[in-house]
Design an enzyme around this catalytic site. Structure first.
Site, PDB file in Angstrom:
ATOM      1  N   TYR A  11      -1.973  29.906  37.034  1.00 53.67           N
ATOM      2  CA  TYR A  11      -2.004  28.750  36.126  1.00 53.67           C
ATOM      3  C   TYR A  11      -2.310  27.460  36.880  1.00 53.67           C
ATOM      4  O   TYR A  11      -2.834  26.514  36.303  1.00 53.67           O
ATOM      5  CB  TYR A  11      -0.654  28.604  35.417  1.00 53.67           C
ATOM      6  CG  TYR A  11      -0.453  29.645  34.337  1.00 53.67           C
ATOM      7  CD1 TYR A  11      -0.803  29.373  33.027  1.00 53.67           C
ATOM      8  CD2 TYR A  11       0.066  30.901  34.637  1.00 53.67           C
ATOM      9  CE1 TYR A  11      -0.641  30.318  32.029  1.00 53.67           C
ATOM     10  CE2 TYR A  11       0.233  31.854  33.649  1.00 53.67           C
ATOM     11  CZ  TYR A  11      -0.114  31.564  32.349  1.00 53.67           C
ATOM     12  OH  TYR A  11       0.039  32.504  31.362  1.00 53.67           O
ATOM     13  N   THR A  88       6.227  31.194  43.530  1.00 54.91           N
ATOM     14  CA  THR A  88       7.432  30.993  44.343  1.00 54.91           C
ATOM     15  C   THR A  88       8.652  31.164  43.430  1.00 54.91           C
ATOM     16  O   THR A  88       9.345  30.197  43.120  1.00 54.91           O
ATOM     17  CB  THR A  88       7.437  29.576  44.959  1.00 54.91           C
ATOM     18  OG1 THR A  88       7.180  28.620  43.895  1.00 54.91           O
ATOM     19  CG2 THR A  88       6.405  29.409  46.034  1.00 54.91           C
ATOM     20  N   PRO A  89       8.885  32.401  42.973  1.00 58.78           N
ATOM     21  CA  PRO A  89       9.940  32.612  41.965  1.00 58.78           C
ATOM     22  C   PRO A  89      11.350  32.464  42.538  1.00 58.78           C
ATOM     23  O   PRO A  89      11.516  32.235  43.736  1.00 58.78           O
ATOM     24  CB  PRO A  89       9.693  34.053  41.519  1.00 58.78           C
ATOM     25  CG  PRO A  89       9.031  34.707  42.677  1.00 58.78           C
ATOM     26  CD  PRO A  89       8.220  33.648  43.360  1.00 58.78           C
ATOM     27  N   THR A 128       5.034  24.932  44.447  1.00 61.23           N
ATOM     28  CA  THR A 128       6.268  24.159  44.584  1.00 61.23           C
ATOM     29  C   THR A 128       7.189  24.926  45.531  1.00 61.23           C
ATOM     30  O   THR A 128       7.499  26.097  45.289  1.00 61.23           O
ATOM     31  CB  THR A 128       6.955  23.998  43.216  1.00 61.23           C
ATOM     32  OG1 THR A 128       5.999  23.429  42.317  1.00 61.23           O
ATOM     33  CG2 THR A 128       8.175  23.105  43.316  1.00 61.23           C
ATOM     34  N   PHE A 158       1.196  18.398  39.657  1.00 61.93           N
ATOM     35  CA  PHE A 158       2.011  17.857  38.564  1.00 61.93           C
ATOM     36  C   PHE A 158       1.448  18.172  37.180  1.00 61.93           C
ATOM     37  O   PHE A 158       1.924  17.626  36.193  1.00 61.93           O
ATOM     38  CB  PHE A 158       2.157  16.339  38.727  1.00 61.93           C
ATOM     39  CG  PHE A 158       2.956  15.951  39.940  1.00 61.93           C
ATOM     40  CD1 PHE A 158       4.340  16.041  39.931  1.00 61.93           C
ATOM     41  CD2 PHE A 158       2.333  15.519  41.102  1.00 61.93           C
ATOM     42  CE1 PHE A 158       5.086  15.697  41.052  1.00 61.93           C
ATOM     43  CE2 PHE A 158       3.066  15.179  42.230  1.00 61.93           C
ATOM     44  CZ  PHE A 158       4.448  15.265  42.213  1.00 61.93           C
ATOM     45  N   LEU A 217      10.193  18.644  43.418  1.00 64.28           N
ATOM     46  CA  LEU A 217      11.449  19.176  42.884  1.00 64.28           C
ATOM     47  C   LEU A 217      12.178  18.093  42.091  1.00 64.28           C
ATOM     48  O   LEU A 217      12.727  18.335  41.014  1.00 64.28           O
ATOM     49  CB  LEU A 217      12.357  19.678  44.019  1.00 64.28           C
ATOM     50  CG  LEU A 217      11.876  20.900  44.795  1.00 64.28           C
ATOM     51  CD1 LEU A 217      12.875  21.266  45.888  1.00 64.28           C
ATOM     52  CD2 LEU A 217      11.681  22.097  43.875  1.00 64.28           C
ATOM     53  N   CYS A 272       8.674  26.710  35.633  1.00 68.29           N
ATOM     54  CA  CYS A 272       9.055  25.787  36.711  1.00 68.29           C
ATOM     55  C   CYS A 272      10.444  25.154  36.607  1.00 68.29           C
ATOM     56  O   CYS A 272      11.177  25.149  37.591  1.00 68.29           O
ATOM     57  CB  CYS A 272       8.027  24.670  36.812  1.00 68.29           C
ATOM     58  SG  CYS A 272       6.418  25.281  37.301  1.00 68.29           S
ATOM     59  N   LYS A 335       5.733  26.638  25.016  1.00 69.24           N
ATOM     60  CA  LYS A 335       5.351  25.429  24.304  1.00 69.24           C
ATOM     61  C   LYS A 335       3.984  25.647  23.678  1.00 69.24           C
ATOM     62  O   LYS A 335       3.355  26.684  23.909  1.00 69.24           O
ATOM     63  CB  LYS A 335       5.340  24.226  25.235  1.00 69.24           C
ATOM     64  CG  LYS A 335       4.318  24.307  26.364  1.00 69.24           C
ATOM     65  CD  LYS A 335       4.280  22.958  26.979  1.00 69.24           C
ATOM     66  CE  LYS A 335       3.538  22.672  28.120  1.00 69.24           C
ATOM     67  NZ  LYS A 335       3.376  21.450  28.679  1.00 69.24           N
TER      68      LYS A 335
HETATM   69  P1  NAI Z   1       0.968  32.366  38.924  1.00 67.51           P
HETATM   70  O1  NAI Z   1       1.948  33.467  38.996  1.00 67.51           O
HETATM   71  O2  NAI Z   1       0.236  32.128  37.642  1.00 67.51           O
HETATM   72  O3  NAI Z   1      -0.141  32.549  40.066  1.00 67.51           O
HETATM   73  C1  NAI Z   1       0.146  32.917  41.367  1.00 67.51           C
HETATM   74  C2  NAI Z   1      -0.930  33.891  41.828  1.00 67.51           C
HETATM   75  O4  NAI Z   1      -0.781  34.092  43.224  1.00 67.51           O
HETATM   76  C3  NAI Z   1      -0.873  35.269  41.179  1.00 67.51           C
HETATM   77  O5  NAI Z   1      -2.075  35.545  40.510  1.00 67.51           O
HETATM   78  C4  NAI Z   1      -0.631  36.233  42.360  1.00 67.51           C
HETATM   79  O6  NAI Z   1      -1.305  37.462  42.207  1.00 67.51           O
HETATM   80  C5  NAI Z   1      -1.194  35.434  43.508  1.00 67.51           C
HETATM   81  N1  NAI Z   1      -0.696  35.840  44.821  1.00 67.51           N
HETATM   82  C6  NAI Z   1       0.580  36.048  45.213  1.00 67.51           C
HETATM   83  N2  NAI Z   1       0.628  36.385  46.518  1.00 67.51           N
HETATM   84  C7  NAI Z   1      -0.651  36.383  46.967  1.00 67.51           C
HETATM   85  C8  NAI Z   1      -1.268  36.637  48.231  1.00 67.51           C
HETATM   86  N3  NAI Z   1      -0.512  36.926  49.306  1.00 67.51           N
HETATM   87  N4  NAI Z   1      -2.612  36.560  48.333  1.00 67.51           N
HETATM   88  C9  NAI Z   1      -3.363  36.251  47.253  1.00 67.51           C
HETATM   89  N5  NAI Z   1      -2.846  35.993  46.033  1.00 67.51           N
HETATM   90  C10 NAI Z   1      -1.502  36.044  45.889  1.00 67.51           C
HETATM   91  O7  NAI Z   1       1.764  31.050  39.345  1.00 67.51           O
HETATM   92  P2  NAI Z   1       1.450  29.537  38.926  1.00 67.51           P
HETATM   93  O8  NAI Z   1       2.063  29.226  37.616  1.00 67.51           O
HETATM   94  O9  NAI Z   1       0.021  29.240  39.164  1.00 67.51           O
HETATM   95  O10 NAI Z   1       2.331  28.773  40.013  1.00 67.51           O
HETATM   96  C11 NAI Z   1       1.981  28.741  41.374  1.00 67.51           C
HETATM   97  C12 NAI Z   1       2.840  27.722  42.068  1.00 67.51           C
HETATM   98  O11 NAI Z   1       2.589  26.429  41.505  1.00 67.51           O
HETATM   99  C13 NAI Z   1       4.337  27.950  41.917  1.00 67.51           C
HETATM  100  O12 NAI Z   1       4.975  27.552  43.094  1.00 67.51           O
HETATM  101  C14 NAI Z   1       4.721  27.004  40.795  1.00 67.51           C
HETATM  102  O13 NAI Z   1       6.052  26.591  40.892  1.00 67.51           O
HETATM  103  C15 NAI Z   1       3.790  25.833  41.035  1.00 67.51           C
HETATM  104  N6  NAI Z   1       3.486  25.031  39.855  1.00 67.51           N
HETATM  105  C16 NAI Z   1       3.266  25.631  38.637  1.00 67.51           C
HETATM  106  C17 NAI Z   1       2.949  24.862  37.534  1.00 67.51           C
HETATM  107  C18 NAI Z   1       2.706  25.503  36.212  1.00 67.51           C
HETATM  108  O14 NAI Z   1       2.611  24.768  35.226  1.00 67.51           O
HETATM  109  N7  NAI Z   1       2.582  26.796  36.101  1.00 67.51           N
HETATM  110  C19 NAI Z   1       2.814  23.398  37.631  1.00 67.51           C
HETATM  111  C20 NAI Z   1       3.008  22.890  38.944  1.00 67.51           C
HETATM  112  C21 NAI Z   1       3.345  23.690  40.004  1.00 67.51           C
END
Ligand code: NAI
Length: 480
Positions: A11, A88-89, A128, A158, A217, A272, A335
């Site tokens: 995302y 980063t769960p 994050t 953000f 955070l 998040c 949402k």
């Molecule tokens: P997500 O789960 O949608 O995407 C993460 C991706 O990373 C997955 O597709 C996974 O297969 C991949 N991945 C994991 N380990 C890997 C590796 N070793 N090599 C290659 N690919 C790998 O997560 P999302 O929502 O994009 O969040 C990512 C980070 O951004 C988290 O830390 C989150 O807290 C932060 N964040 C998320 C927001 C949101 O609205 N979703 C907004 C702001 C920050």
């Protein structure tokens, strides 16, 4: 040509990199992921995430300067700047389980970067992460280094899901943290130059590494705290006859407070807020600050309270049982304008109603049946740990049906619960819905989207969070 690689096509990684590619035609951007289905979807007409405006951006650059690939090592090796945007769960096991961030994915990405790199790189924390993570990442990278210079930057994201493209086009701010050394400052400048293609300079904030990590955070904790504050008020409104929308409006008119993020609801969700606050709480505890930890913990406690309160209200209003009653659930995403269900309050509300043996008929315009079934059979925090997924239990399966139409979902139902604020729920033909429901017909609006007076005129018994209760609900046992 500067080459950027982003590890993690989720995302955050997908939309942020698509916008960088669009705004910087002179930069080549590769988004890589270990998930083959995700990359296949990014390369197809059916993108893996729903986000208004995203299709258009991807279509304009894919195949020109934007590429999606599973060849992680190749693209990392070739890149000048490597963003790491992996998940980063919350840890589910071991030290800090239920609170600390699980950095397994991050650490394995960092080790891979160290292994495959043959030239200097800037490594950017986009995920994050707990404050001080950059220090650990630096250790991993430099201990494996073969004379290669790695500069670590923190550039938290953000964007909000549902408005990601809008937020990326016009961010309130871009935050870049780096080391206060000449090398660190040079790396900051390089990343600043990327954003400067479209973000005004006064919106790009530069700080030290720890301030940038902690600011993300803190921002999420402040945002979630506003929601919990107004939700706490909503309970008091119901008890006193005040109207939470009027209270929010009056409070938000104070320019020191401002009007945004003051809508009462069934509770916040998304991947998040909860995880980042739990992580903040854990960091406070580890730093010997129990009072600060306790303060932030309350934000989550009120969120859980609000979801429980909603379920209790539904059950108490319907003669203290929903067993074998059909309850229509309108909205499952956390949402509107997203198909994301991670930590959606709908999961807890549905589980609560299933606990009382309700029969649920669920409709959401963007969430697929298999996703809903997975969510309802998962344990808390397991959603981001694919290995823990279990099939839905036969009892749950029997009680849950998913439809592709709000009218179908509400047909013969005893009650309707609105759990996502999709615009289409404002304009449904509630007269038609009423006529096809069991009587008395209840509506429990967890997002304050319906016109309460109009629905009461039709004949519904209406509960809307934080609004004055109608006579029926007042006569029912107190809800806590
Ligand atoms: P997500 O789960 O949608 O995407 C993460 C991706 O990373 C997955 O597709 C996974 O297969 C991949 N991945 C994991 N380990 C890997 C590796 N070793 N090599 C290659 N690919 C790998 O997560 P999302 O929502 O994009 O969040 C990512 C980070 O951004 C988290 O830390 C989150 O807290 C932060 N964040 C998320 C927001 C949101 O609205 N979703 C907004 C702001 C920050």
């Amino acid at each position: 040509m500067v080459k950027i690689c982003c590890i993690g096509a989720g995302y955050v990684g997908g939309p942020t990199m698509a916008v960088i590619a669009l705004k910087c035609p002179n930069i080549e951007v590769a988004v890589v992921d270990i998930s083959v289905p995700r990359i296949t979807a990014w390369n197809s007409d059916q993108l893996p995430i729903y986000e208004p405006g995203l299709d258009d951006v991807v279509k304009q650059c894919r195949g020109k300067n934007l590429f999606f690939s599973t060849d992680v090592e190749k693209h990392v090796r070739e890149a000048d700047i490597v963003f790491v945007s992996v998940n980063t769960p919350t840890k589910t096991r071991g030290l800090g389980a239920g609170k600390a961030a699980d950095l397994t994915y991050w650490e394995s990405a960092a080790r891979m970067i160290a292994d495959v790199s043959k030239s200097d790189k800037i490594v950017v924390e986009k995920s994050t992460v707990p404050v001080k993570t950059a220090e650990a990442i630096e250790k991993i990278l430099t201990h494996n280094s073969k004379g290669i210079n790695f500069q670590i930057l923190s550039n938290p994201e953000f964007l909000a899901e549902g408005t990601a493209i809008e937020d990326l086009f016009k961010p309130d701010r871009v935050l870049i943290g780096g080391r206060e050394t000449p090398g660190g400052q040079k790396a900051i400048q390089t990343l600043k130059d990327v954003y400067a293609h479209w973000v005004p300079e006064d919106c790009i904030i530069t700080t030290n590494l720890w301030s940038a990590e902690l600011s993300k955070l803190a921002a999420n904790a402040f945002l979630a705290q506003r929601i919990s504050s107004v939700n706490a008020m909503s309970a008091l409104c119901e008890a006193t006859g005040a109207n939470v929308s009027q209270v929010s409006y009056a409070v938000g008119k104070d320019s020191r407070i401002g009007p945004k993020f003051l809508n009462a609801s069934v509770g916040f969700g998304g991947s998040c807020f909860q995880k980042d606050i739990l992580n903040l709480v854990y960091i406070c505890e580890c730093n010997g600050l129990p009072e600060v930890a306790e303060y932030w913990k309350q934000v989550i406690k009120i969120n859980d309270y609000q979801k429980n309160r909603f379920v209790n209200r539904v059950v108490a209003s319907m003669f203290n049982t929903v067993s074998n009653k059909k309850v229509a659930i309108l909205g499952f995403a956390f949402k509107k304008d997203t198909g994301d269900t991670r930590e959606t309050p709908a999961i807890d509300v549905c589980k609560g109603l299933l606990g009382d043996k309700a029969r649920l008929s669920i409709y959401d315009p963007q969430v697929q049946e298999d996703q809903i079934q997975r969510d309802l059979s998962m344990n808390k925090f397991d959603w981001d740990h694919p290995l823990h997924l279990q099939p839905m239990s036969p009892t749950t399966k029997k009680l849950v049906s998913v439809t592709w139409d709000a009218y179908e979902a509400t047909k013969d139902a005893h009650a309707v619960c609105i759990l996502t604020e999709w615009d289409e729920f404002k304009t449904l033909d509630y007269q038609r819905i009423y006529e096809n429901m069991q009587k008395p017909a209840f509506i429990f609006d967890g997002r304050n989207v319906v016109n309460v007076d109009k629905l009461r005129e039709i004949g519904f018994i209406v509960y809307s969070i934080g609004k004055p209760l109608d006579a029926w609900l007042k006569d029912m046992p107190a809800v806590a």
